[in-house]
Design a protein around this motif. Structure first.
Motif: not given
Ligand code: 1PR
Length: 583
Positions: A293, A332-333, A337, A367, A438, A476, A503, A507-508, A534, A555-556
């Protein structure tokens, strides 16, 4: 066992057939181009009297039915795949999880003789459960790329939800059903939420009212299930509806116990707001796949030898969040990318293991793009996505590649049909394709200072700027691109995205709340569902985002991983605030 002719009796534990007086097999018109030539008199319904634990699955290869397989196995049943029409006729319990588009499904069914066998099986009132498209195909026709003729067993036309007055289509999420007649398998689900994901639906009418066992409201009342005798079909996904869904499958498979009523006393009345747990996954310096994270996308622990933060094991955490009541789980991998996801077998393994025990929707991203490996072998993004779906994903999420596609589309105005977004949504349906954005905030003094759509920000920038635009990034967050989040969202909706994961790099990981300005901007710009992401740091942040924006889900990550706020507390808080959630 010997095949029984059509007129022979069926297993003794079944209800009497309500079909025969109503349906004439000759009254149905068959596809004249269907090459399957086996005459009907050569097909027999071969009803085994044994109550064995084998379930016959009609998977015509159009998409992911792994979740259905997993749910059936989880309930202790074996699966036999239909290879030929006779397998349908000899089934004890037939499950038909329709996936993909209506026309493509009908073409396959007509081509190989399955359509005819299915109709015979259903007319003989053999135990049948259709899921999603498996319900729609029973009707007369569909407007999906059509009109296209269906199996014509039930009067009615499958049409698209009308989004012209702002209804978000696809209908994705947990909605309530209203039981209209006793169907056995739905006992106890009145007042509970079940998981829907579809853009097409059938409306109840006088002509089909004898079939309808429940309806659901989404802009209008549509058919959420049908029942007649031993034949059932549901528009929602029991295999993705948690314990409630598993109980529906269990009742269908154990027909003898289906009459035991166990009424739950839920209060569901409409589409619930979703709470999603997100697991950012990557390989750490020791080579282990871990949940990590970031703080504004920086996942390294600078106080501790710069190591990648390790917050747990992906499969275990996903299983825990399912038990805790997450409505969906996303993986999320985050280094996808730069790595080739099909080379990333641990990630596929994570999906396979998770989907065995987690019966809510799973999204996977990272990816997804065309790729040529070191040996010069080219893989299309569709192949990459297909591997994710085969491994247990219900939806895939595209980040960087969607940005490049949108840029190209806005530059040329041409939909090439070749982008990953377009190809995957064409094959798997747009409800299976999420675009993950993003963006990073760029403050400006006036809207004239930006090439892209700006918002008047609630909190001014460091130099007192009153406006901001949101710059999309790729890889990313490492590279800013010449496109705003607003422009991207509108473009990807046109290109076939079914949902947006929004996202915000600023804020992430900050725990200060979602970026309400951004989420309002995007959720009002598109008619597909938007997932706010985020910044969640407290339960109040969830009620704030649902009250101030039209986000469909929140989502968190960090607060759940660090066990600061349990999912249950978020839901209790939302209920107290009058926001409907699945409990
Ligand atoms: O570009 O198609 O390969 O997809 C890469 C995916 O990985 C994208 O969805 C992108 O958002 C994600 N990603 C890439 N790098 C990072 C990173 O953190 N360094 N994670 C990353 C994005 C954002 C959230 C996060 C929320 C909630 N993570 O999904 O979970 O911000 O966090 P919070 O509740 O702790 O604030 P591609």
């Amino acid at each position: 066992m010997e095949a029984l002719p059509l007129s022979s009796g069926v297993a003794s534990n079944l209800r009497p057939s309500p079909f025969l007086p109503h349906l004439s097999p000759t009254g149905r018109s068959w596809n004249p181009r269907a090459p399957y030539s086996k005459s009907k008199k050569h097909l027999f319904v071969c009803a085994s009297s044994s109550k064995d634990s084998t379930v016959t699955l009609l998977d015509y290869g159009a998409g992911n039915v792994r979740s259905v397989r997993n749910a059936i196995r989880y309930l202790g049943f074996n699966i036999k795949d239909v290879q030929k029409p006779e397998d349908i006729l000899s089934a004890n319990h037939l499950v038909f999880p329709g996936v993909g588009a209506f026309a493509a499904a009908m073409e396959v069914l007509n081509h190989n003789g399955m359509a005819e066998a299915l109709c015979m099986y259903i007319e003989k009132d053999r135990p049948f459960l259709g899921i999603c498209l498996g319900l729609q195909l029973l009707f007369e026709s569909s407007e999906e790329n059509g009109p296209v003729k269906g199996l014509s067993l039930i009067p009615g036309v499958v049409g698209r939800f009308d989004s012209s007055s702002g209804l978000r289509v696809p209908h994705i999420g947990w909605n309530a059903v209203q039981i209209t007649k006793d169907s056995g398998i739905l006992d106890g689900i009145e007042g509970q939420h079940v998981y829907f994901v579809h853009s097409y639906r059938v409306l109840p009418s006088d002509a089909n009212k004898d079939w309808v066992s429940s309806t659901c409201n989404y802009g209008e009342s549509f058919i959420s299930s049908i029942t007649r005798g031993n034949v059932h079909a549901v528009q929602f996904h029991p295999e993705k509806s948690g314990d409630i869904g598993l109980s529906i499958l269990r009742r269908f498979l154990n027909t003898s116990s289906s009459k035991t009523k166990k009424l739950a006393c839920g209060k569901a009345s409409k589409l619930a707001k979703r709470v999603i747990a997100c697991l950012d996954v990557r390989t750490n310096d020791k080579g282990d796949l871990v949940v990590t994270k970031g703080d504004q996308y920086d996942v390294r622990e600078h106080r501790d030898r710069d190591e990648v933060r390790n917050l747990g094991k992906p499969v275990e955490l996903a299983g825990q969040y399912y038990k805790d009541g997450a409505d969906e789980v996303s993986f999320l991998n985050i280094t996808g990318f730069r790595d080739f996801p099909l080379g990333d077998l641990p990630m596929l393994q994570v999906l396979r293991c998770t989907s065995k025990n987690v019966f809510v929707p799973l999204t996977v991203g990272g990816g997804i793009r065309d790729f040529t490996d070191g040996n010069g072998r080219h893989y299309s993004s569709l192949e990459v996505a297909s591997e994710y779906f085969r491994s247990g994903a219900d939806k895939i999420s595209i980040g960087s590649d969607a940005v490049f596609t949108a840029e190209e589309y806005l530059r040329t105005g041409v939909k090439t049909g070749k982008s990953s977004l377009e190809q995957i949504s064409r094959v798997y349906g747009n409800q299976a394709v999420v675009v993950s954005i993003d963006p990073r905030r760029v403050y400006v003094r006036s809207p004239d200072d930006a090439e892209f759509k700006t918002v008047k920000v609630t909190t001014p920038g460091p130099l007192g700027e009153e406006y901001a635009w949101y710059q999309c990034t790729v890889n990313g967050g490492r590279e800013g691109r010449p496109i705003g989040a607003y422009e991207l969202a509108k473009a990807v909706e046109e290109l076939g995205a079914g949902e947006i994961l929004l996202n915000c790099i600023d804020c992430d990981g900050q725990g200060q709340g979602f970026d309400i300005d951004l989420i309002k901007l995007i959720s009002e710009a598109v008619t597909i569902p938007v997932i706010a992401s985020s910044g969640a740091g407290a339960v109040e942040h969830f009620s704030e985002v649902f009250k101030k924006t039209s986000a469909s889900a929140a989502l968190a990550a960090g607060i759940f991983h660090r066990k600061e706020v349990p999912i249950l507390s978020v839901k209790e808080h939302l209920l107290q605030e009058g926001i409907e959630v699945r409990t």
